[in-house]
Write an enzyme that holds these catalytic residues in place. Sequence first.
Site, mmCIF file in Angstrom:
data_model
loop_
_atom_site.group_PDB
_atom_site.id
_atom_site.type_symbol
_atom_site.label_atom_id
_atom_site.label_comp_id
_atom_site.label_asym_id
_atom_site.label_seq_id
_atom_site.Cartn_x
_atom_site.Cartn_y
_atom_site.Cartn_z
ATOM 1 N N TYR A 186 36.761 -78.673 49.853
ATOM 2 C CA TYR A 186 35.299 -78.772 49.905
ATOM 3 C C TYR A 186 34.678 -77.798 48.906
ATOM 4 O O TYR A 186 33.812 -78.171 48.103
ATOM 5 C CB TYR A 186 34.814 -78.476 51.320
ATOM 6 C CG TYR A 186 33.313 -78.592 51.488
ATOM 7 C CD1 TYR A 186 32.716 -79.837 51.634
ATOM 8 C CD2 TYR A 186 32.510 -77.461 51.506
ATOM 9 C CE1 TYR A 186 31.342 -79.955 51.783
ATOM 10 C CE2 TYR A 186 31.143 -77.563 51.658
ATOM 11 C CZ TYR A 186 30.561 -78.808 51.792
ATOM 12 O OH TYR A 186 29.205 -78.910 51.933
ATOM 13 N N LYS A 190 32.582 -78.947 45.511
ATOM 14 C CA LYS A 190 31.171 -78.582 45.379
ATOM 15 C C LYS A 190 30.927 -77.643 44.195
ATOM 16 O O LYS A 190 29.865 -77.671 43.579
ATOM 17 C CB LYS A 190 30.676 -77.963 46.684
ATOM 18 C CG LYS A 190 30.595 -78.962 47.831
ATOM 19 C CD LYS A 190 29.709 -80.142 47.492
ATOM 20 C CE LYS A 190 29.508 -81.098 48.636
ATOM 21 N NZ LYS A 190 28.622 -82.237 48.277
#
Length: 275
Positions: A186, A190
Amino acid sequence: MSTQTYRALFDLSGKTAIVTGALGLLGRRFCRGLAESGAQVAVVDLDADKAQQFASRLAQDYGTRAAGIGCDVSNPAAVDHMIGQTCEVLGDIHILLNNAASKSEHLDAFFAPFEEYSLDEWRRVMSVNLDGAFLTAQAVGRQMIAQGTGGSIIQTSSIYGLLGPDDRIYQDSHYLGTTINTPAVYSASKAAIVGLTNHLAARWAKHGIRVNTLTPGGVESGQNDTFVKNYSNRVPMGRMAKADELVGAALFLASDASSYVTGQNLFVDGGLSAW
């Protein structure tokens, strides 16, 4: 300039916006904010029937046109088809909220410790969070360049794309009954969004296309009380965000109110990144 003129900068009447991940926690709010500001909205998510139902509700509630379109953003052909459908139903594209992200269907695999993380799971998440952002930005950018009228692309990142997670927050913390953490996949996906934004902002400025990142802090969405307390103690404002609090920033970046803003990363995090 008069007050009325400044207010008009936020008016999105006559604009068409695509929102990917439109049925998620933030996606639904982004769609409503865009529709209330006058935009036509393409509601894009995996489930075509639910996307169409939500689009019908937007049209009913705000008196604007909306289209629900099913799309797997990790599939190039599906993304191209989605762009074609949007143009056919709503006309030229002026705004993209590149917002789709995945926790995958396997929460245990998604939240697995880094030392045991599966490459297959890594690739599943990246296929949506990064590949999907790339494919959607690429397709929308091509369309905007062909139109010759510029546009605004907003890509959703996360504080954990810029900051390392504080594991103390996650002690005895749960999300919808599942023990949670912030997986490296994640954070990496990002962080990559910020780099993609900067690249595209520099590349497409000559076409009048602005590209910016919107970076939310933690948003209330079903975490247990322990997590909410732990997280809030790490934030100068002393609380988590409410989903609606991201909408104003998105509307600013979508509208002419930010006409000289590109290649920027707008944090909406209650001050967490200031500490």
